[in-house]
Design an enzyme around this catalytic site. Structure first.
Site, mmCIF file in Angstrom:
data_model
loop_
_atom_site.group_PDB
_atom_site.id
_atom_site.type_symbol
_atom_site.label_atom_id
_atom_site.label_comp_id
_atom_site.label_asym_id
_atom_site.label_seq_id
_atom_site.Cartn_x
_atom_site.Cartn_y
_atom_site.Cartn_z
ATOM 1 C CD GLU A 173 -11.040 -28.306 43.833
ATOM 2 O OE1 GLU A 173 -10.153 -29.274 43.641
ATOM 3 O OE2 GLU A 173 -11.326 -27.364 42.860
ATOM 4 C CG LEU A 202 -10.722 -19.679 39.819
ATOM 5 C CD1 LEU A 202 -11.562 -19.982 40.807
ATOM 6 C CD2 LEU A 202 -9.682 -18.178 40.173
ATOM 7 N N PRO A 203 -6.721 -22.204 37.653
ATOM 8 C CG PRO A 203 -5.028 -22.033 36.022
ATOM 9 C CD PRO A 203 -6.082 -21.375 36.456
ATOM 10 C CG HIS A 204 -6.916 -25.203 41.949
ATOM 11 N ND1 HIS A 204 -8.062 -24.701 41.382
ATOM 12 C CD2 HIS A 204 -7.352 -26.167 42.577
ATOM 13 C CE1 HIS A 204 -9.071 -25.547 41.642
ATOM 14 N NE2 HIS A 204 -8.769 -26.335 42.365
ATOM 15 N N GLY A 205 -3.592 -26.957 41.794
ATOM 16 C CA GLY A 205 -3.283 -28.247 42.013
ATOM 17 C C GLY A 205 -2.707 -28.375 43.282
#
Lengths: 148, 569
Positions: B534, A65-68
């Site tokens: 996160e 799940l690459p995210h930024g």
């Protein structure tokens, strides 16, 4: 959450060519740039790689799940990509990653960003769905699958 | 001298000074100024006393602060210390007035404003999504409790009070209404302490209490209308009663419906103002406006305030409004409880102590059986049904407001007002230990399938090295959910329990000292895990960033150097 609104043929890539984690991310970003979804390629790439540096987003059973977050986009940008052979993504279960769900969202802007990742990965928990994604020939099949 | 003694001494000096100034001004000032000075001095004494009693009750007696505030009213009110003629003043600070209400109209006015703020906030805090989610079992339980409590309260009045001869007599109706309203705040605190908030009993109680509040206020609307008719000398005219009930119910349904439909538009309009404080002020203004309209329509003011709060409760502004108005609430609401305490005349209750005890007993039975029986029918076992009933026992602010309205309209006398307050005290004091005891032992469900959906949950529990880190992460997680457009609702002001909702996703977050606990259904585990993950990463990065700073020892020395040397500029 309505995934249909966020998925289109412009952000589903079923034939990734790259062979390393960084290249895979780069390739997805490049394709999003090509389809006009991302303006600033380097800023977008930096945001995603920065997050990977903190900890890999490679999950289990071939999902990553690459995210930024970055202000190079003004709304949530998503992509679903497949590399059937799989690449080493430094995943939790050490297995190669085959299905990539990528998101890029603007900083300080509210929106269902993580929720998109959660909803998609919830669907991908099912091994049958994963198989269907891997064997899909067209983006349409993926869209249909995610809206069943 | 200890800090407490010093505080008491300052308080006494201030009081004497105030009384002295009052006495010297009193003779030379005209009527209006005289009344204002009286009001200000009364408020000064009330504001300080309620805080002291609140602290004593919370810290030493382990009781809710509200009971302390009420008790402060008994002590300083016109029926106790307030009636003592102060030597310098030559009159009592809280003189006994010969009118229906034993306090001055000005002070009562402040209490009325406080009750509007209180009900506006209660409306804002109404947890409609939880109610809707657990609505089926919750509504049956809430409805059962309201019907039986009302019936028993009203019937006791008819059977035992000599001057009450009909079920529809205003006094009987008020005594019925008084025993309906539950104060879920006390129960929520106890449930969170014993970690039973998300148990089937817990969610049923919380959902039941929402319906309970709404129904209690609708009943109050009808009862106020009927009692006004009764007091104007007319006999029991069912046609008129029906009309009033219809009007009250109509006002309720139309205003609530309009409120919920137009809340989003209203919110958009309010957001145009941009300043959050101005938005909060305007919203409170709307609440006051609707309160006035409700009173003009022959209903009680608090109904309007509650409807306004309820309408705004589901908008994204609700949390912000609650935060902005928290200060106003904290200042005004204790005054309300204190003034209500002042109106209790224990000597007027001498003749009806037995009645008071019987009424209290039936008010308790009304909830235990009224909520317990439906809970049993809906699938709880005897133990579970008792827990649900016990959870609905505490009475609170709504009971007091109803009693206050009854007293001010003359529907009930000072004796019955006292009975209402005593019932509230007894029910609220006995409920927590009963509730804690009742949750000992096993499962409360007879029919496992009934609440299966709610039970099939998952729990994420995280322990941190210190309370500070846990609080920091807690606020980050809540903000992360808000960023994801979730509706975060703090369940009670004192505890750290939050409901996090969006569409059909429902998450409970509880922070207890060093631990954070997130409860949700297995379906939403992905979302909760990703969000928490996160935030943990953010914390990790933050800690790494701290290390990159100059060394803490160096910073410490730099800041501390020169603090105690004389050659400072």
């Amino acid at each position: 959450m309505n995934l249909r609104k966020l998925l289109s043929k412009d952000n589903i890539f079923l034939d990734l060519k790259s062979n390393t984690k960084e290249e895979i991310i780069e390739e997805i970003i490049d394709r999003l740039v090509a389809s006009g979804k991302i303006k600033d390629r380097n800023a977008a790439l930096k945001a995603i790689l920065e997050r990977e540096r903190k900890m890999s987003t490679g999950m289990e059973n071939g999902i990553a799940l690459p995210h930024g977050k970055n202000n190079s986009v003004d709304k949530l940008i998503t992509a679903i990509a497949v590399k059937k052979e799989g690449v080493d993504f430094d995943s939790i279960d050490k297995k190669p990653a085959k299905i990539f769900v990528l998101t890029l969202s603007p900083l300080n802007r509210t929106g269902p960003h993580i929720q998109f990742l959660a909803e998609t990965s919830k669907l991908l928990r099912d091994s049958e769905t994963r198989e269907k994604v891997l064997s899909a020939k067209t983006p349409k099949e993926i869209i249909r699958l995610f809206n069943e | 001298m200890s800090i407490y003694k010093r505080f008491v001494l300052i308080f006494v000096i201030l009081l004497l000074f105030a009384v002295y100034s009052y006495a010297s001004i009193e003779e030379s000032k005209p009527e209006m100024e005289h009344r204002m000075i009286t009001l200000i001095l009364q408020l000064a004494v009330i504001v300080i006393t309620v805080r002291i009693f609140g602290v004593i009750f919370r810290r030493y007696l382990k009781q809710p602060g509200v009971l302390g505030e009420l008790f402060a009213g008994f002590v300083i009110g016109p029926y106790a210390l307030g009636s003592i003629i102060l030597p310098i003043l030559n009159q009592p600070l809280f003189p006994k007035l010969g009118t229906v209400l034993p306090v001055t109209p000005e002070l009562y006015g402040i209490a009325v404003i406080a009750s509007i703020v209180l009900l506006f906030m209660a409306g804002l805090e109404t947890d409609l999504p939880t109610f809707l989610r657990f609505s089926f079992v919750g509504s049956i339980v809430g409805l059962g409790g309201v019907i039986l409590s009302f019936f028993l309260g009203d019937m006791i009045a008819v059977l035992l009070l000599p001057n009450v001869d009909s079920f529809m007599a205003p006094a009987a109706l008020f005594l019925g209404t008084l025993s309906t309203a539950t104060s879920v705040g006390i129960t929520a605190r106890v449930l969170s302490e014993i970690r039973k908030m998300s148990s089937p009993e817990g969610v049923t109680i919380l959902a039941g209490a929402v319906l309970d509040d709404v129904l209690g206020i609708v009943i109050l609307a009808v009862v106020v209308g009927i009692s006004r008719l009764g007091l104007s000398g007319a006999g029991v005219d069912w046609g008129k009663i029906g009309l009033i009930a219809l009007k009250a119910f109509g006002f309720w349904v139309i205003c609530t419906g309009l409120g919920i439909v137009f809340a989003t538009r209203l919110t958009r309009w309010l957001k145009w103002i941009k300043s959050p404080d101005a938005i909060a002020g305007v919203s409170l203004g709307f609440a006051l406006f609707l309160a006035g309209l409700a009173e003009m329509a022959g209903l009680a003011m608090i109904i309007g305030a509650y409807i306004m709060g309820l309408s705004l409760s589901q908008t994204d502004m609700a949390d912000e409004l609650r935060n902005r108005l928290h200060g106003v609430y904290q200042f005004l609401v204790p005054i309300f409880f204190c003034v209500m305490g002042m109106m209790v005349n224990f000597s007027a209750m001498k003749g009806i102590i037995i009645f008071g005890l019987i009424y209290t007993l039936f008010a308790i039975l009304g909830k235990i059986l009224g909520c317990g029986i439906p809970a049993y029918i809906m699938g709880f076992n005897l133990k579970g049904a008792f827990r649900v009933g016990a959870g609905m026992l505490p009475r609170g602010e709504v009971t007091l407001i109803i009693a206050g309205i009854g007293l001010s309209t003359g529907a009930i006398g000072q004796d019955m007002f006292g009975v209402a307050v005593v019932t509230l005290l007894v029910a609220s004091i006995i409920a927590p230990p009963i509730l804690v005891k009742s949750f000992e032992g096993g499962n409360g469900l007879r029919n496992e399938n009934l609440l299966k959906k709610e039970e099939k949950g998952c729990q994420i529990k995280l322990e941190f090295p210190s309370v500070h880190i846990a609080s920091f992460i807690c606020s980050r997680i809540l903000q992360a959910f808000r960023n994801e457009e979730f509706f975060v609702h703090r369940l009670n002001i004192e505890g750290q329990i939050y409901h996090i909702k969006k569409e059909d996703i429902f998450i409970t977050l509880i922070q207890r000292d060093k631990t954070i606990e997130l409860n949700t259904s297995t379906e939403n585990k992905h979302l909760v895990s990703l969000i928490v993950l996160e935030e943990i990463l953010e914390l990790k990065e933050l800690l790494e960033a701290v290390h990159k700073l100059k060394s803490p020892e160096y910073l410490y020395t730099e800041l501390a150097t020169g603090l105690f040397s004389e050659d400072e500029e």
